[in-house]
Design an enzyme around this catalytic site. Structure first.
Site, mmCIF file in Angstrom:
data_model
loop_
_atom_site.group_PDB
_atom_site.id
_atom_site.type_symbol
_atom_site.label_atom_id
_atom_site.label_comp_id
_atom_site.label_asym_id
_atom_site.label_seq_id
_atom_site.Cartn_x
_atom_site.Cartn_y
_atom_site.Cartn_z
ATOM 1 N N SER A 131 -15.177 -20.972 7.057
ATOM 2 C CA SER A 131 -15.548 -19.855 6.113
ATOM 3 C C SER A 131 -16.725 -20.420 5.116
ATOM 4 C CB SER A 131 -14.392 -19.349 5.617
ATOM 5 O OG SER A 131 -14.458 -18.823 4.406
ATOM 6 N N TYR A 156 -7.093 -21.051 0.590
ATOM 7 C CA TYR A 156 -7.658 -20.677 1.639
ATOM 8 C C TYR A 156 -8.992 -21.449 2.179
ATOM 9 C CZ TYR A 156 -10.461 -17.863 5.032
ATOM 10 O OH TYR A 156 -11.296 -17.446 6.140
HETATM 11 N N1 NAD Z 1 -13.611 -11.400 8.146
HETATM 12 C C1 NAD Z 1 -14.416 -12.214 7.371
HETATM 13 O O1 NAD Z 1 -15.105 -11.944 6.683
HETATM 14 C C2 NAD Z 1 -13.937 -13.816 7.685
HETATM 15 C C3 NAD Z 1 -14.883 -14.697 7.034
HETATM 16 C C4 NAD Z 1 -14.879 -15.934 7.179
HETATM 17 C C5 NAD Z 1 -13.885 -16.374 7.969
HETATM 18 N N2 NAD Z 1 -13.192 -15.714 8.672
HETATM 19 C C6 NAD Z 1 -12.227 -16.386 9.519
HETATM 20 O O2 NAD Z 1 -12.303 -15.831 11.143
HETATM 21 C C7 NAD Z 1 -11.183 -15.831 11.600
HETATM 22 C C8 NAD Z 1 -10.968 -14.249 12.076
HETATM 23 O O3 NAD Z 1 -10.848 -13.409 11.033
HETATM 24 P P1 NAD Z 1 -10.351 -11.898 10.999
HETATM 25 O O4 NAD Z 1 -11.413 -11.243 9.921
HETATM 26 O O5 NAD Z 1 -10.687 -11.235 12.395
HETATM 27 O O6 NAD Z 1 -9.018 -11.904 10.484
HETATM 28 P P2 NAD Z 1 -7.802 -11.071 11.009
HETATM 29 O O7 NAD Z 1 -6.608 -11.076 10.170
HETATM 30 O O8 NAD Z 1 -8.265 -9.761 11.437
HETATM 31 O O9 NAD Z 1 -7.545 -11.642 12.648
HETATM 32 C C9 NAD Z 1 -6.645 -12.919 12.403
HETATM 33 C C10 NAD Z 1 -5.540 -12.706 13.513
HETATM 34 O O10 NAD Z 1 -4.783 -13.736 13.569
HETATM 35 C C11 NAD Z 1 -3.436 -13.514 13.605
HETATM 36 N N3 NAD Z 1 -2.528 -14.674 13.297
HETATM 37 C C12 NAD Z 1 -2.464 -15.078 12.083
HETATM 38 N N4 NAD Z 1 -1.677 -16.059 11.982
HETATM 39 C C13 NAD Z 1 -1.290 -16.321 13.364
HETATM 40 C C14 NAD Z 1 -0.204 -17.059 13.916
HETATM 41 N N5 NAD Z 1 0.210 -17.988 13.165
HETATM 42 N N6 NAD Z 1 -0.399 -17.103 15.228
HETATM 43 C C15 NAD Z 1 -0.951 -16.461 15.947
HETATM 44 N N7 NAD Z 1 -1.772 -15.408 15.434
HETATM 45 C C16 NAD Z 1 -1.882 -15.409 14.172
HETATM 46 C C17 NAD Z 1 -3.466 -11.925 12.851
HETATM 47 O O11 NAD Z 1 -2.022 -11.493 13.531
HETATM 48 C C18 NAD Z 1 -4.567 -11.539 13.149
HETATM 49 O O12 NAD Z 1 -4.440 -10.776 14.152
HETATM 50 C C19 NAD Z 1 -10.086 -16.221 10.701
HETATM 51 O O13 NAD Z 1 -10.000 -17.504 11.014
HETATM 52 C C20 NAD Z 1 -10.634 -15.884 9.091
HETATM 53 O O14 NAD Z 1 -10.288 -17.031 8.307
HETATM 54 C C21 NAD Z 1 -13.152 -14.277 8.586
#
Ligand code: NAD
Length: 328
Positions: A131, A156
Site C-alpha cells: 500500500s 495498517y
Molecule cells: N482499495 C485500495 O485503495 C487499496 C489501497 C492500497 C492497498 N490495498 C490493498 O489491496 C488489497 C485488496 O483491497 P480491497 O480494496 O479489494 O479490499 P477489500 O476489503 O474489498 O478486499 C479484501 C477481501 O479480503 C477478505 N479478507 C479479509 N481478511 C481475510 C482473511 N483473514 N481470510 C480470508 N479473506 C479475508 C475480505 O473479506 C475482503 O473480501 C488489500 O490487501 C488492501 O490492503 C487496497
C-alpha cells in the site's frame, strides 16, 4: 495461467478475477467474507465472479490465517501457477479500533499464504498487495520505491511494510519469486463502502454530512480500478528475469501518478450526482497522511503500465454503478 486469488470477494480481488476469467484463465478464489463492511456487497461480487467463471472458478470460504484449512488446499492447488494475495484487513482508521485484525490477517495470514505458495510445485510468481500507506509522512514526492519507508504512521502501514519484508525473506530463502504492489487509493465500480467515493456518494444521496478530514487539505493519487487491474495483469504476465545470484523480489507502485486535492475529488462526486454535499470539516485523523503521489516510472518500464483514467472520467462511472447497484 491458473491463479489463486485471496480476497476474491473484495473490491480488487473480484475485479481481478473477472478480468482473468474473461481472458481464459482459471481462478481459485479464497475469502472469509468477514463483516468489516457490508457482507451483501461481498456476496454480490462473488456471485458476479461465479457467474462469469462457470467451470473455471472455484471458491473456498476460508480464513487465510487458518493454517490447517489453507494447507488442506495444497493438493487441489498443485497446478496453480500464480498466487495473488489480496486478502487483508484494510483501512488506516480502523487500525486504531481493532489492531488485532491487522496482525491476524496481514501478518499471520500473509505468512500462511506464503507458506502455501512455496509448496506449490508449478508456482511462477507470488504477487501481493502492499500500500501507498507504507510511505507514511514522507514529504518527497512523487513517492518512489527507493524512498525510505521505516517510519509507518499507522498499524495498517506497519503490517503492509512487514509483508514486504516477509516476502523478501521467502524470496531469499526459497527463491520464491515475490512481487509487492503498492496500490494508491483505488476507486471505481464495486468499490469499498469505507472509502471516500462510496461513503461520500451514499451520504450525499441520504442528505447526510460528509466527513472531510484536515479541512479538506489533503491530496491523493486516486487510481481507477481498471488501471489497477491492468497493472496487476501486466505483472502476472511478466515473469522475473534476474541473474542467478539475485534475490527474486521486487516492489512497484501502482498509482495514477496524478495527485488531486480531496476537495476536487468531492466536487467530481457532486457533479456526477447533480447534488451538493454538506461538509463536516474535521481535524486530521491519527494515522492519516497529507499526500500520496506515485512514481510509476519503473512500473511503466517493466510492464508497460499506463494508467489512463482521470477522476473526471472515473467518478461518473463509479456513481453510475452505485445508483444501479443500490437501485437509486
Ligand atoms: N482499495 C485500495 O485503495 C487499496 C489501497 C492500497 C492497498 N490495498 C490493498 O489491496 C488489497 C485488496 O483491497 P480491497 O480494496 O479489494 O479490499 P477489500 O476489503 O474489498 O478486499 C479484501 C477481501 O479480503 C477478505 N479478507 C479479509 N481478511 C481475510 C482473511 N483473514 N481470510 C480470508 N479473506 C479475508 C475480505 O473479506 C475482503 O473480501 C488489500 O490487501 C488492501 O490492503 C487496497
Amino acid at each position: 495461467m491458473k491463479i489463486l486469488i485471496t480476497g476474491v470477494a473484495g473490491f480488487i480481488g473480484s475485479s481481478l478475477a473477472m478480468e482473468l476469467l474473461a481472458t481464459g484463465h482459471e481462478v481459485v478464489g479464497i475469502d472469509n467474507l468477514n463483516d468489516y463492511y457490508d457482507v451483501n456487497l461481498k456476496k454480490a461480487r462473488l456471485e458476479r465472479v461465479s457467474s462469469a467463471g462457470k467451470g473455471a472458478f472455484v471458491f473456498h470460504k476460508i480464513n487465510i490465517a487458518d493454517k490447517e484449512a489453507m494447507f488442506g488446499l495444497e493438493d487441489s492447488c498443485r497446478d496453480v501457477t500464480h498466487v495473488v494475495n489480496l486478502a487483508a484487513q484494510p483501512g488506516v482508521r480502523y487500525s486504531l479500533i481493532n489492531p488485532f485484525a491487522y496482525a491476524e490477517t496481514n501478518v499471520m495470514g500473509f505468512v500462511v499464504v506464503a507458506e502455501l505458495a512455496r509448496r506449490l510445485p508449478k508456482l511462477e510468481q507470488f504477487v501481493y498487495a502492499s500500500s501507498s500507506s507504507v510511505y507514511g509522512g514522507n514529504t518527497k514526492t512523487p513517492f518512489s520505491v527507493d524512498d525510505p519507508v521505516e517510519k509507518p504512521v499507522s498499524l495498517y502501514a506497519a503490517t503492509k511494510r512487514s509483508d514486504e519484508l516477509i516476502a523478501h525473506t521467502y524470496a531469499h530463502l526459497y527463491k520464491m519469486p515475490c512481487t509487492g504492489l503498492r496500490f494508491f487509493t483505488v476507486y471505481g465500480p464495486w468499490g469499498r463502502p469505507d472509502m471516500a467515493a462510496y461513503l461520500f456518494t451514499s451520504n450525499i444521496l441520504a442528505d447526510k454530512p460528509i466527513p472531510v478530514f484536515n479541512n479538506g487539505e489533503m491530496r491523493r493519487d486516486f487510481t481507477y480500478i481498471d488501471d489497477i487491474i491492468a497493472g496487476i495483469v501486466g505483472v502476472l504476465k511478466n515473469p522475473m528475469r534476474l541473474q542467478p545470484d539475485q534475490v527474486p523480489c521486487r516492489l512497484y507502485n501502482i498509482g495514477n501518478s496524478q495527485t488531486e486535492t480531496l476537495m476536487d475529488y468531492i466536487s467530481e462526486i457532486e457533479k456526477a450526482l447533480g447534488k451538493g454535499a454538506v461538509y463536516n470539516f474535521l481535524p486530521m485523523q491519527a494515522g492519516d497522511v497529507y499526500e500520496t503521489f506515485a512514481d510509476i516510472e519503473a512500473t511503466k518500464r517493466d510492464f508497460g503500465y499506463a494508467p489512463t483514467t482521470t477522476i473526471q472520467e472515473g467518478i461518473p462511472r463509479f456513481v453510475e454503478w452505485y445508483k444501479e447497484f443500490h437501485g437509486v
